[in-house]
Scaffold this active site. Structure first.
Site, mmCIF file in Angstrom:
data_model
loop_
_atom_site.group_PDB
_atom_site.id
_atom_site.type_symbol
_atom_site.label_atom_id
_atom_site.label_comp_id
_atom_site.label_asym_id
_atom_site.label_seq_id
_atom_site.Cartn_x
_atom_site.Cartn_y
_atom_site.Cartn_z
ATOM 1 N N HIS A 35 0.973 -1.226 0.013
ATOM 2 C CA HIS A 35 0.049 0.051 -0.093
ATOM 3 C C HIS A 35 1.047 1.244 0.055
ATOM 4 O O HIS A 35 0.495 2.231 0.421
ATOM 5 C CB HIS A 35 -1.020 -0.146 1.329
ATOM 6 C CG HIS A 35 -1.938 -0.985 1.112
ATOM 7 N ND1 HIS A 35 -3.147 -0.845 0.341
ATOM 8 C CD2 HIS A 35 -2.252 -2.380 1.413
ATOM 9 C CE1 HIS A 35 -3.953 -1.757 0.262
ATOM 10 N NE2 HIS A 35 -3.308 -2.815 0.928
ATOM 11 N N THR A 36 2.088 1.150 -0.564
ATOM 12 C CA THR A 36 2.974 2.357 -0.690
ATOM 13 C C THR A 36 2.896 2.855 -2.279
ATOM 14 O O THR A 36 3.278 3.920 -2.301
ATOM 15 C CB THR A 36 4.265 2.168 -0.204
ATOM 16 O OG1 THR A 36 4.678 0.831 -0.978
ATOM 17 C CG2 THR A 36 4.780 1.738 1.224
ATOM 18 N N LEU A 125 -2.247 -12.183 -5.752
ATOM 19 C CA LEU A 125 -1.168 -12.593 -6.458
ATOM 20 C C LEU A 125 -0.929 -11.987 -7.990
ATOM 21 O O LEU A 125 -0.595 -12.568 -8.943
ATOM 22 C CB LEU A 125 -0.655 -13.990 -6.605
ATOM 23 C CG LEU A 125 -0.661 -14.739 -5.259
ATOM 24 C CD1 LEU A 125 -0.307 -16.216 -5.532
ATOM 25 C CD2 LEU A 125 0.385 -14.235 -4.433
ATOM 26 N N SER A 127 -3.292 -11.831 -10.516
ATOM 27 C CA SER A 127 -3.852 -12.339 -11.825
ATOM 28 C C SER A 127 -4.370 -11.320 -12.819
ATOM 29 O O SER A 127 -4.255 -11.612 -13.832
ATOM 30 C CB SER A 127 -4.955 -13.497 -11.438
ATOM 31 O OG SER A 127 -6.088 -13.115 -10.764
ATOM 32 N N SER A 128 -4.997 -10.399 -12.264
ATOM 33 C CA SER A 128 -5.710 -9.481 -13.096
ATOM 34 C C SER A 128 -4.649 -8.549 -13.862
ATOM 35 O O SER A 128 -4.626 -8.390 -15.050
ATOM 36 C CB SER A 128 -6.405 -8.495 -12.449
ATOM 37 O OG SER A 128 -6.093 -7.966 -11.094
ATOM 38 N N GLU A 160 -6.957 -0.549 -15.560
ATOM 39 C CA GLU A 160 -7.515 -0.936 -14.519
ATOM 40 C C GLU A 160 -8.148 -0.077 -13.693
ATOM 41 O O GLU A 160 -9.174 -0.106 -13.122
ATOM 42 C CB GLU A 160 -6.555 -1.714 -13.408
ATOM 43 C CG GLU A 160 -7.394 -2.265 -12.257
ATOM 44 C CD GLU A 160 -6.450 -3.710 -11.939
ATOM 45 O OE1 GLU A 160 -5.782 -4.238 -12.507
ATOM 46 O OE2 GLU A 160 -6.900 -4.094 -10.669
ATOM 47 N N ASP A 172 1.887 -3.942 -9.753
ATOM 48 C CA ASP A 172 1.613 -5.106 -10.059
ATOM 49 C C ASP A 172 1.891 -5.274 -11.578
ATOM 50 O O ASP A 172 2.546 -6.308 -12.176
ATOM 51 C CB ASP A 172 0.083 -5.661 -10.068
ATOM 52 C CG ASP A 172 -0.254 -5.478 -8.461
ATOM 53 O OD1 ASP A 172 0.609 -5.380 -7.626
ATOM 54 O OD2 ASP A 172 -1.541 -5.288 -8.249
HETATM 55 C C1 GLA Z 1 -2.990 -4.231 -5.164
HETATM 56 C C2 GLA Z 1 -2.563 -3.031 -6.163
HETATM 57 C C3 GLA Z 1 -1.244 -2.655 -5.991
HETATM 58 C C4 GLA Z 1 -0.682 -2.509 -4.694
HETATM 59 C C5 GLA Z 1 -1.330 -3.586 -3.658
HETATM 60 C C6 GLA Z 1 -1.081 -3.162 -2.178
HETATM 61 O O1 GLA Z 1 -2.045 -5.230 -5.583
HETATM 62 O O2 GLA Z 1 -2.829 -3.534 -7.370
HETATM 63 O O3 GLA Z 1 -0.915 -1.544 -6.882
HETATM 64 O O4 GLA Z 1 -1.312 -0.995 -4.081
HETATM 65 O O5 GLA Z 1 -2.674 -3.944 -3.572
HETATM 66 O O6 GLA Z 1 0.336 -2.859 -2.040
#
Ligand code: GLA
Length: 387
Positions: A35-36, A125, A127-128, A160, A172
């Site tokens: 969450h950074t 993990l 997948s999206s 997204e 991600d």
């Molecule tokens: C999801 C989001 C990422 C990130 C994480 C938390 O995976 O897609 O961008 O914010 O949560 O670290």
């Protein structure tokens, strides 16, 4: 890795011709830095040996036909008018990528596609993101252009945020595009500068444990956390000149201006600011080969996500607590957005079986669910494979 022989055979059965290529993109596990990314901070993910693969043959018209092996569903859309699908939500990641590609001026051609994958869905993990990145590569290869890798990641993130409606950060998509085998990627999500750091994990394994808990509220709670961070920034901007995001704030600043922030804002901001520090320290620890220190930072990260950011849940907490009691475990924490999904643990290779046995038994007893385990290596980012 998806089974590409099976995928090719499925494509032939579906469309009565052979695929021209397969686009594949990996899921990811975030080692630390949770969450950074939407706060312009630091993250430290690795791509994993689980992926999404799309077999593709271009079409001469503007139609995109999609068949999902995982969901056992088909759908199609026209590139002339791309709308969100209510009944085939998995297809929105592909529609979203096509929409953003066209909006940014890329000329796309239609395609026949079959999609498969072994990244567990709704598990934290990514997948999206893997599906977005694989689709982006598929459209690029089918339509005859090639994006710069960082642009590809940015574009998939936009799909997204703008099309699917989850205001995710860049982590991600970035790691799915730019992952490197046997490395984690230290990424500054503000400048997008990155550094692959070798995982000197001889004698150690990354074990992902799935809670098997559905992540019901993940999307809405995720967006809520994002707004809470924006609220904290708005207050701190009044006090500290030049603050653009929580990236610009130190723990010292937070202590000084604590009284200006609501208790909730303070907790949220504290997690983000301290997590950024933990990422920096963990990268140093890894480079110095100090796995014990790295592991301690993983536990600290989990505690902060649980107590201050409040995105953990009973199942994740149980997995981490149980893991911590197993000999040969260096660190463990929830990974990804939270509210269910998975933990990642760093386990001595010769203890992996014991780990799985003890964690499975105690998790079943304490949380009344069955844990699933994925022992994985850090993998290479997305690619096109020509059969
Ligand atoms: C999801 C989001 C990422 C990130 C994480 C938390 O995976 O897609 O961008 O914010 O949560 O670290």
């Amino acid at each position: 890795m998806s089974n590409l022989v099976e995928l090719t055979a499925a494509f032939r059965r579906q469309y009565d011709r052979s695929p021209w290529f397969i686009a594949r993109a990996p899921g990811r596990v975030n080692l630390i830095g949770e969450h950074t990314d939407y706060n312009e901070g630091f993250v430290f993910p690795a791509a994993i040996t689980y992926d999404v693969a799309i077999a593709v043959a271009p079409r001469t018209d503007r139609r995109v036909y999609l068949a999902s092996r995982q969901f056992r569903q088909d759908t199609w859309f026209s590139l002339n008018s791309i709308r969100k699908a209510v009944h085939r939500p998995w297809s929105n990641y592909i529609r979203g990528v096509a929409h953003i590609l066209q909006e940014t001026g890329h000329r796309l051609c239609g395609m026949d596609a079959v999609i498969t994958g072994d990244v567990p869905v709704s598990s934290g993990l990514s997948s999206s993101a893997a599906l977005e990145v694989a689709s982006c590569l598929a459209f690029e290869a089918a339509s005859g252009f090639r994006l710069d890798p960082v642009e590809r990641a940015k574009l998939c993130q936009r799909a997204e945020v703008e099309f699917v409606g989850v205001k995710c950060g860049i982590m991600d998509q970035f790691i799915s595009v730019l992952g490197r085998a046997d490395h984690a990627l230290f990424l500054d999500t503000r400048s997008l500068e990155y550094e692959p750091v070798p995982l000197p994990f001889s004698g150690l394994e990354l074990v992902i444990t799935h809670t098997n808990k559905p992540r019901g509220l993940a999307g809405s709670k995720y967006n809520e956390r994002r707004s809470e961070c924006e609220e904290a920034v708005a207050v701190l901007q009044q006090e500290i000149p030049g603050v653009q995001s929580l990236r610009d704030v130190t723990l010292e600043d937070l202590r000084r201006f604590r009284s200006k922030l609501s208790p909730l804002s303070y907790k949220r901001a504290h997690h983000v600011v301290s997590e950024n520090e933990r990422v920096l320290r963990s990268v140093q620890a890894l480079k110095a080969g100090d796995i014990e220190h790295f592991g301690r930072l993983m536990y600290e990260s989990h505690e902060s996500l649980r107590d201050n950011y409040e995105v953990s849940c009973l199942e994740l907490d149980t997995l981490v607590r149980v893991a911590r009691s197993v000999p040969g475990v260096y660190g463990s924490r929830m990974t990804g957005a939270g509210f269910g999904g998975c933990t990642v643990s760093l386990v001595a290779s010769d203890q992996v079986e014991t780990f799985q046995r003890i964690v499975a038994r105690r998790y079943l007893r304490e949380a009344r669910r069955r844990a699933r385990f994925y022992v994985c290596q850090a993998a290479e980012g997305a690619s096109i494979i020509r059969p």
